[in-house]
Scaffold this active site. Structure first.
Site, PDB file in Angstrom:
ATOM      1  CB  THR A  29      45.915   9.233   4.232  1.00  0.00           C
ATOM      2  OG1 THR A  29      47.187   9.675   3.762  1.00  0.00           O
ATOM      3  CG2 THR A  29      45.020  10.423   4.512  1.00  0.00           C
ATOM      4  CB  CYS A  30      47.141   3.847   4.226  1.00  0.00           C
ATOM      5  SG  CYS A  30      45.505   3.545   3.555  1.00  0.00           S
ATOM      6  CB  SER A  31      46.968   8.161   0.457  1.00  0.00           C
ATOM      7  OG  SER A  31      47.209   8.921  -0.696  1.00  0.00           O
ATOM      8  N   GLY A  67      53.481   3.147   2.126  1.00  0.00           N
ATOM      9  CA  GLY A  67      53.634   4.569   2.384  1.00  0.00           C
ATOM     10  C   GLY A  67      52.463   5.077   3.200  1.00  0.00           C
TER      11      GLY A  67
END
Length: 77
Positions: A29-31, A67
């Site tokens: 994920t880009c979380s 992140g």
């Protein structure tokens, strides 16, 4: 976030059924939210009894990068 988590769990659980023994699944994920990452993986592993974490990485955002989180899961017998 809850909608993303629900959708991600459905996708992973469906894909998991098609994975062969010793096969690996990469979850990314880009979380930076724990609910979408570490907590989601913990919940998935409870549902997928024949899984183990091979590698996990969590990167906080910096002035140079976003992140993200990734986890490699292996299907065991």
């Amino acid at each position: 976030i809850q909608n993303f988590v629900y959708t991600q769990q459905k996708i992973v659980l469906n894909l998991w059924q098609t994975l062969k023994i010793n096969g690996q699944l990469v979850y990314i994920t880009c979380s930076i939210f724990k609910e979408e990452n570490q907590e989601n993986i913990k919940n998935l592993i409870k549902k997928m009894k024949n899984s183990k974490i091979i590698k996990e990485l969590f990167i906080l955002p910096t002035e140079f990068s976003d992140g993200f989180y990734y986890c490699i899961l292996e299907k065991i017998s």
